[in-house]
Design a protein around this motif. Structure first.
Motif, PDB file in Angstrom:
ATOM      1  N   SER A  64      58.738 -24.509-106.724  1.00 57.65           N
ATOM      2  CA  SER A  64      58.670 -24.308-108.171  1.00 57.65           C
ATOM      3  C   SER A  64      58.789 -22.837-108.567  1.00 57.65           C
ATOM      4  CB  SER A  64      57.383 -24.921-108.727  1.00 57.65           C
ATOM      5  OG  SER A  64      57.268 -24.684-110.115  1.00 57.65           O
ATOM      6  N   PRO A  65      57.935 -21.923-108.038  1.00 58.50           N
ATOM      7  CA  PRO A  65      58.103 -20.524-108.441  1.00 58.50           C
ATOM      8  C   PRO A  65      59.402 -19.907-107.952  1.00 58.50           C
ATOM      9  CG  PRO A  65      56.477 -20.695-106.694  1.00 58.50           C
ATOM     10  CD  PRO A  65      56.766 -22.084-107.156  1.00 58.50           C
ATOM     11  N   VAL A  66      59.872 -20.314-106.757  1.00 56.41           N
ATOM     12  CA  VAL A  66      61.128 -19.746-106.261  1.00 56.41           C
ATOM     13  C   VAL A  66      62.293 -20.232-107.123  1.00 56.41           C
ATOM     14  CG1 VAL A  66      62.718 -19.630-104.315  1.00 56.41           C
ATOM     15  CG2 VAL A  66      60.258 -19.477-103.919  1.00 56.41           C
ATOM     16  N   GLY A  67      62.297 -21.520-107.469  1.00 53.24           N
ATOM     17  CA  GLY A  67      63.340 -22.034-108.356  1.00 53.24           C
ATOM     18  C   GLY A  67      63.294 -21.381-109.719  1.00 53.24           C
ATOM     19  N   ASN A  68      62.072 -21.182-110.219  1.00 54.62           N
ATOM     20  CA  ASN A  68      61.893 -20.516-111.516  1.00 54.62           C
ATOM     21  C   ASN A  68      62.383 -19.073-111.448  1.00 54.62           C
ATOM     22  OD1 ASN A  68      61.103 -19.915-114.111  1.00 54.62           O
ATOM     23  ND2 ASN A  68      58.975 -20.504-113.837  1.00 54.62           N
ATOM     24  N   LEU A  69      62.051 -18.397-110.358  1.00 57.32           N
ATOM     25  CA  LEU A  69      62.494 -17.009-110.191  1.00 57.32           C
ATOM     26  C   LEU A  69      64.014 -16.929-110.140  1.00 57.32           C
ATOM     27  CD1 LEU A  69      61.957 -14.014-109.639  1.00 57.32           C
ATOM     28  CD2 LEU A  69      61.699 -14.585-107.204  1.00 57.32           C
ATOM     29  N   LEU A  70      64.648 -17.806-109.374  1.00 54.28           N
ATOM     30  CA  LEU A  70      66.106 -17.800-109.298  1.00 54.28           C
ATOM     31  C   LEU A  70      66.743 -18.094-110.650  1.00 54.28           C
ATOM     32  CD1 LEU A  70      66.696 -19.673-105.898  1.00 54.28           C
ATOM     33  CD2 LEU A  70      66.878 -17.212-106.349  1.00 54.28           C
ATOM     34  N   ALA A  71      66.142 -19.036-111.397  1.00 51.41           N
ATOM     35  CA  ALA A  71      66.656 -19.358-112.725  1.00 51.41           C
ATOM     36  C   ALA A  71      66.535 -18.165-113.664  1.00 51.41           C
ATOM     37  CB  ALA A  71      65.910 -20.565-113.293  1.00 51.41           C
ATOM     38  N   THR A  72      65.387 -17.491-113.606  1.00 51.95           N
ATOM     39  CA  THR A  72      65.169 -16.325-114.467  1.00 51.95           C
ATOM     40  C   THR A  72      66.114 -15.191-114.099  1.00 51.95           C
ATOM     41  OG1 THR A  72      62.832 -16.947-114.682  1.00 51.95           O
ATOM     42  CG2 THR A  72      63.432 -14.711-115.321  1.00 51.95           C
ATOM     43  N   LEU A  73      66.292 -14.952-112.801  1.00 45.19           N
ATOM     44  CA  LEU A  73      67.216 -13.907-112.368  1.00 45.19           C
ATOM     45  C   LEU A  73      68.649 -14.230-112.777  1.00 45.19           C
ATOM     46  CD1 LEU A  73      65.839 -13.113-108.789  1.00 45.19           C
ATOM     47  CD2 LEU A  73      65.652 -11.694-110.843  1.00 45.19           C
ATOM     48  N   ALA A  74      69.003 -15.517-112.722  1.00 46.03           N
ATOM     49  CA  ALA A  74      70.346 -15.912-113.144  1.00 46.03           C
ATOM     50  C   ALA A  74      70.576 -15.559-114.605  1.00 46.03           C
ATOM     51  CB  ALA A  74      70.545 -17.409-112.909  1.00 46.03           C
ATOM     52  N   PHE A  75      69.579 -15.870-115.451  1.00 46.33           N
ATOM     53  CA  PHE A  75      69.732 -15.550-116.866  1.00 46.33           C
ATOM     54  C   PHE A  75      69.581 -14.060-117.132  1.00 46.33           C
ATOM     55  CE2 PHE A  75      69.830 -19.984-117.840  1.00 46.33           C
ATOM     56  CZ  PHE A  75      70.488 -20.030-119.057  1.00 46.33           C
ATOM     57  N   LEU A  76      68.806 -13.385-116.308  1.00 47.90           N
ATOM     58  CA  LEU A  76      68.720 -11.934-116.448  1.00 47.90           C
ATOM     59  C   LEU A  76      70.086 -11.298-116.209  1.00 47.90           C
ATOM     60  CD1 LEU A  76      67.107  -9.332-116.801  1.00 47.90           C
ATOM     61  CD2 LEU A  76      66.504  -9.459-114.374  1.00 47.90           C
ATOM     62  N   GLY A  77      70.797 -11.779-115.209  1.00 46.36           N
ATOM     63  CA  GLY A  77      72.129 -11.252-114.949  1.00 46.36           C
ATOM     64  C   GLY A  77      73.105 -11.575-116.062  1.00 46.36           C
ATOM     65  N   ILE A  78      73.079 -12.815-116.544  1.00 47.54           N
ATOM     66  CA  ILE A  78      73.998 -13.228-117.602  1.00 47.54           C
ATOM     67  C   ILE A  78      73.668 -12.536-118.922  1.00 47.54           C
ATOM     68  CG2 ILE A  78      74.804 -15.213-118.940  1.00 47.54           C
ATOM     69  CD1 ILE A  78      75.803 -15.115-116.073  1.00 47.54           C
ATOM     70  N   ALA A  79      72.395 -12.192-119.113  1.00 45.98           N
ATOM     71  CA  ALA A  79      71.993 -11.555-120.373  1.00 45.98           C
ATOM     72  C   ALA A  79      72.581 -10.157-120.538  1.00 45.98           C
ATOM     73  CB  ALA A  79      70.469 -11.477-120.460  1.00 45.98           C
ATOM     74  N   GLN A  80      73.148  -9.595-119.483  1.00 43.54           N
ATOM     75  CA  GLN A  80      73.780  -8.280-119.600  1.00 43.54           C
ATOM     76  C   GLN A  80      75.096  -8.356-120.387  1.00 43.54           C
ATOM     77  OE1 GLN A  80      71.753  -5.899-118.470  1.00 43.54           O
ATOM     78  NE2 GLN A  80      70.500  -7.670-117.848  1.00 43.54           N
ATOM     79  N   LEU A  81      75.626  -9.565-120.562  1.00 44.77           N
ATOM     80  CA  LEU A  81      76.853  -9.728-121.339  1.00 44.77           C
ATOM     81  C   LEU A  81      76.601  -9.415-122.814  1.00 44.77           C
ATOM     82  CD1 LEU A  81      78.064 -13.148-119.860  1.00 44.77           C
ATOM     83  CD2 LEU A  81      79.182 -10.927-119.513  1.00 44.77           C
ATOM     84  N   PRO A  82      77.632  -9.054-123.560  1.00 44.89           N
ATOM     85  CA  PRO A  82      77.486  -8.941-125.009  1.00 44.89           C
ATOM     86  C   PRO A  82      77.012 -10.271-125.597  1.00 44.89           C
ATOM     87  CG  PRO A  82      79.576  -8.006-124.272  1.00 44.89           C
ATOM     88  CD  PRO A  82      78.986  -8.691-123.087  1.00 44.89           C
ATOM     89  N   ASP A  83      76.289 -10.205-126.718  1.00 44.50           N
ATOM     90  CA  ASP A  83      75.709 -11.413-127.300  1.00 44.50           C
ATOM     91  C   ASP A  83      76.752 -12.498-127.544  1.00 44.50           C
ATOM     92  OD1 ASP A  83      73.226 -10.303-127.230  1.00 44.50           O
ATOM     93  OD2 ASP A  83      73.146  -9.791-129.367  1.00 44.50           O
TER      94      ASP A  83
END
Length: 447
Positions: A170-189
């Motif tokens: 659960s925490p590892v999956g959550n961490l990977l999901a959060t990191l995935a969105f952290l990376g994608i969030a660098q894109l312009p809105d």
């Protein structure tokens, strides 16, 4: 060391240490993939789904609507627990887990392809709800089976520890999901909202393929294999559970609350609150959540160690009671708007519920006999997630909107801890050190 082996009822071959470790690792990898798929929806709900699928609503209402679709996945989880619990108790754990992973992967991939409201109108949110329902059914069947793959292969006296393998997903999956969105969030809105948020959903197909490869190579658990060989499997597991153990089911629902609900207050709701009301940008607060999840990954296993070495009642209280101090402190520190204080607050508040969550799987796995164990523990856990975890973000948002004060959300989180204590202490007193028997059985003969 506390012993928690089930009362002998069904003869089974004792697995080797190698088999036990392989089963634990398989449970961890499988649940990590399933939770990644489930959690990326939560991040998307907090950040973008309201804009894409509820475009005609105001931002606040759109966020509430997105959180409502998030909750729908939890409403479907008890159904998944029933369906796959029945299948897993009748036909075996392995077959059920292969199906749950396939369902989750297919639904997640389809969310990544689903057009928004601007393209297909009202059909978009309807299809989104349908796909979230499929995710929920799959997750409802996944958890119990993964825990049992780990605990039923575990050496005697180490079931609480091996149950933590599945919980660690659960925490590892959550961490990977959060990191995935952290990376994608660098894109312009504009890019993030049009196509960027879809990338984690589409990329999950690769992880699912890996998970299926691992699960297809895993054997059936020794305890369940013995039941199947002797044709002692329950004809209707849910009937046996509800007629024989209704109080244990109820106490199990209450006992899981803090372990499953507080994390959604700290991540899904807090992400929306921090980026909407406190001035954090998406990337900054996703980083805060990521660091808190790293803390959870590191400290969570110690909960299972503590539960295995101490009397369970004392261990549970030592894990839960600090939350009454640390959760309010977290909201105060996050409310400052300072990055490092927010990290400190989130990290501290992670300790209690994360450590308790590690022990929760082993606690519930020992409650029921092997013939109905998948159904019984899934009923308790998944009903708890539907009532408390899935509602946590939407109730938190509602309380904040209605009262204008974060104190109401703090009170909600502390209420979850009270409910947990009320449930887990009598559950431990009633189950003792061993699982109850469904029916009288001759003593096991050592293999």
């Amino acid at each position: 060391m506390q012993q928690d082996t089930p009362a002998p009822r069904t003869p089974a071959i004792r697995p080797s240490t190698r088999d036990a470790r392989r089963a634990g690792i398989s449970a961890f990898i499988g649940t990590t993939i399933e939770w990644f798929d489930f959690y990326i929806y939560g991040s998307a709900a907090a950040l973008v789904l309201g804009k894409v699928y509820f475009a005609d609503a105001s931002p606040a209402v759109g966020t509430l609507a997105a959180f409502a679709t998030f909750w729908i996945g939890f409403l479907a989880r008890p159904l998944g627990g029933l369906v796959f619990g029945h299948f897993g108790d009748r036909r075996g754990r392995k077959k059920a887990l292969v199906v749950t992973l396939t369902m989750m992967g297919g639904a997640t991939f389809c969310v990544g392809l689903l057009p928004g409201y601007a393209q297909i109108g009202a059909a978009a949110p309807i299809l989104l709800v349908l796909l979230r329902l499929i995710q929920g059914i799959a997750m409802g069947g996944e958890w119990g089976g993964a825990v049992l793959i780990a605990t039923e292969f575990a050496p005697p006296g180490r079931k609480l520890l091996y149950g933590a393998f599945a919980q660690q997903g659960s925490p590892v999956g959550n961490l990977l999901a959060t990191l995935a969105f952290l990376g994608i969030a660098q894109l312009p809105d504009a890019a993030f909202e049009s196509w960027g948020w879809r990338v984690p959903f589409l990329a999950s197909a690769v992880l699912v393929a890996v998970g299926l490869f691992i699960r297809l190579r895993l054997a059936e658990t020794p305890e369940m294999a013995a039941v199947l060989a002797r044709k002692k499997n329950s004809k209707l597991p849910v009937k046996d559970v509800l007629s024989t153990y209704p109080l244990l089911v109820l106490l199990g629902v209450l006992a899981g609350t803090a372990g499953v609900a507080i994390t959604y207050v700290k991540t899904t709701f807090a992400l929306s609150w921090a980026t909407t009301d406190l001035g954090f940008d998406k990337s900054t607060f996703l980083t805060v959540i990521s660091l808190a999840l790293v803390v959870q990954v590191l400290v969570q296993p110690f909960g299972a160690v503590l539960a295995a070495r101490w009397p369970l009642r004392r261990a549970v209280l030592w894990m839960l009671l600090p939350e009454f101090v640390l959760l309010p402190v977290m909201f105060v520190l996050v409310g400052t708007g300072n990055f490092w204080l927010a990290v400190l607050g989130m990290g501290l508040a992670t300790f209690p519920h994360a450590m308790y969550y590690a022990a929760l799987a082993g606690i519930l796995a020992r409650v029921y006999p092997v013939e109905v164990r998948y159904t019984g523990m899934s009923l308790s856990y998944q009903a708890c997630t539907a009532l408390f975890a899935g509602t946590a973000p939407i109730v938190s948002q509602y309380l904040l909107t209605a009262t204008g004060s974060i104190r109401s959300v703090v009170a909600l989180g502390l209420g979850y801890v009270v409910i947990t204590v009320v449930g887990v202490l009598p559950l431990l007193a009633r189950t003792g050190r061993t699982a109850p028997a469904l029916s009288p059985e001759p003593a096991a003969t050592p293999a």
